[in-house]
Write an enzyme that holds these catalytic residues in place. Structure first.
Site, PDB file in Angstrom:
ATOM      1  N   LYS A  39       0.841  -1.199   0.000  1.00 48.41           N
ATOM      2  CA  LYS A  39       0.000   0.000   0.000  1.00 48.41           C
ATOM      3  C   LYS A  39       0.876   1.249   0.000  1.00 48.41           C
ATOM      4  O   LYS A  39       2.076   1.187   0.254  1.00 48.41           O
ATOM      5  CB  LYS A  39      -0.912  -0.005   1.232  1.00 48.41           C
ATOM      6  CG  LYS A  39      -0.161   0.059   2.558  1.00 48.41           C
ATOM      7  CD  LYS A  39      -1.110   0.021   3.725  1.00 48.41           C
ATOM      8  CE  LYS A  39      -0.346   0.118   5.060  1.00 48.41           C
ATOM      9  NZ  LYS A  39      -1.266   0.144   6.212  1.00 48.41           N
ATOM     10  N   TYR A 252      14.456  31.454   8.410  1.00 46.00           N
ATOM     11  CA  TYR A 252      13.299  32.181   8.904  1.00 46.00           C
ATOM     12  C   TYR A 252      13.341  32.308  10.425  1.00 46.00           C
ATOM     13  O   TYR A 252      13.694  31.366  11.142  1.00 46.00           O
ATOM     14  CB  TYR A 252      12.006  31.473   8.495  1.00 46.00           C
ATOM     15  CG  TYR A 252      11.687  31.591   7.026  1.00 46.00           C
ATOM     16  CD1 TYR A 252      11.432  32.829   6.439  1.00 46.00           C
ATOM     17  CD2 TYR A 252      11.637  30.463   6.225  1.00 46.00           C
ATOM     18  CE1 TYR A 252      11.129  32.931   5.100  1.00 46.00           C
ATOM     19  CE2 TYR A 252      11.333  30.548   4.879  1.00 46.00           C
ATOM     20  CZ  TYR A 252      11.089  31.800   4.320  1.00 46.00           C
ATOM     21  OH  TYR A 252      10.798  31.898   2.971  1.00 46.00           O
TER      22      TYR A 252
END
Length: 360
Positions: A39, A252
């Site tokens: 999956k 930042y």
């Protein structure tokens, strides 16, 4: 400042040889058959390659969530038994029947919408309150499935459930109770299955007729007690290098400042590529033969690391890999981010170039 070309950008290398070795180790532990769960695009490693490799190394079944994933495998020529266990009521069950895809049935409602000829695995909830029928609903589901089987509408191939964690005793007892209820209703499924990777490795009493392993195929060991090999390596080239003075802020919000005169390298990947932003203050990469700490916040497209001297544009940083050369592993990044290795490997973006090596 020097700037390197971006022609050779970030790269994900998937080692199918590691998948084959892991499959063989898991198959050797299993008391019954082995289902290779592919999956989420084979846990981010490529569903088709992982499926083919696992089948060649001892897996007997394939497992996926939705019918669409199973149909993709069939379209690529895989003929092994496939189980799909998470489908809405409007899924293409007709196509599943045509292409011999087994279906998990978690409720009376799901059983009622299946077309004639469906092969089903009745799904019991043994303690997760997630998919599967509760113990209160289980007997009715078993009786209805027996009636449907007697009429020729379905074939009950299996009974399944899922373990919530390392404390397996309660769930295993409930699963055994559920099997007894199913047999009392007249059902005789060939396969009962409960264990995923961790229990396959550590809890043989949970194995029954089949075990489902997905994370373990690609080297993720939730039990932490074996030597499965990581099958994915993420690398990135150095784009820029610079020397900065003590006190220089990076990134930042200036959450990091150089503690001394030092060197910084810029890597062209960030949280849009799957690097967890929250790992930044603790994360490291291997660059120039040594571990280098991330400096400042991980940005959307770029990450800065403190390197010391000697690194040049065009050098390659190993963000994570199997760990044999001292590089961080997927498990390291998961620890730094406060998450699971599964989230790291399934969360990588589409920008890094994919390269597959190895095989059976």
């Amino acid at each position: 400042m020097s700037v390197a070309t971006l022609a050779a950008g970030p790269r994900v290398t998937v080692d199918l040889g590691a998948v084959a070795g892991n499959t063989r180790r898991l198959a050797a532990r299993a008391r019954g058959e082995l289902m290779a769960v592919v999956k989420a695009d084979g846990f981010g490693h490529g569903a088709l390659g992982v499926a083919r490799t696992a089948l060649g190394a001892g897996a007997a079944w394939l497992g996926v969530t939705g019918v669409g994933e199973a149909l993709d495998l069939r379209a690529n020529g895989l003929t092994a038994p496939i189980l799909s266990w998470l489908n809405p009521l409007g899924a293409d069950f007709d196509a599943a029947v045509r292409h011999r895809i087994d279906l998990a049935v978690p409720s009376l409602t799901h059983l009622a919408v299946l077309p004639p000829g469906a092969r089903v695995h009745l799904q019991l909830d043994t303690g997760m309150a997630r998919e599967g029928a509760s113990l209160d609903e289980w007997a009715a589901l078993c009786r209805a499935a027996f009636t449907a089987e007697q009429s020729g509408r379905v074939v009950v191939t299996g009974i399944m459930s899922h373990l919530a964690g390392p404390d397996t005793a309660t769930a295993t007892a409930r699963f055994r109770e559920g099997i007894a209820v199913a047999f009392a209703a007249g059902l005789r499924p060939r396969l009962c299955h409960l264990a995923a990777t961790a229990a396959t490795l550590t809890r043989p009493e949970t194995h029954f007729d089949l075990v489902r392993t997905g994370a373990g195929l690609v080297g993720i060991d939730p039990s932490g007690g074996t030597t499965l090999r990581g099958a994915m390596t993420l690398t990135a080239p150095v784009v820029e290098v610079r020397r900065v003075a003590a006190g220089t802020p990076v990134g930042y919000d200036h959450t990091w400042r150089a503690a001394r005169d030092t060197h910084l390298a810029l890597l062209p990947l960030g949280y849009a590529d799957g690097l967890p932003r929250g790992a930044g203050p603790r994360a490291e990469v291997l660059l120039g033969g040594r571990r280098c700490r991330v400096a400042g916040r991980i940005s959307m497209d770029q990450t800065v690391v403190e390197t010391g001297p000697g690194v040049r544009p065009g050098d390659t940083a190993t963000v994570f890999g199997p760990g044999g050369d001292g590089e961080p592993t997927v498990a390291d990044w998961a620890t730094w981010a406060g998450t699971l290795p599964h989230e790291i490997v399934t969360g990588l973006g589409a920008r890094p170039h994919r390269h597959v090596i190895g095989g059976n």
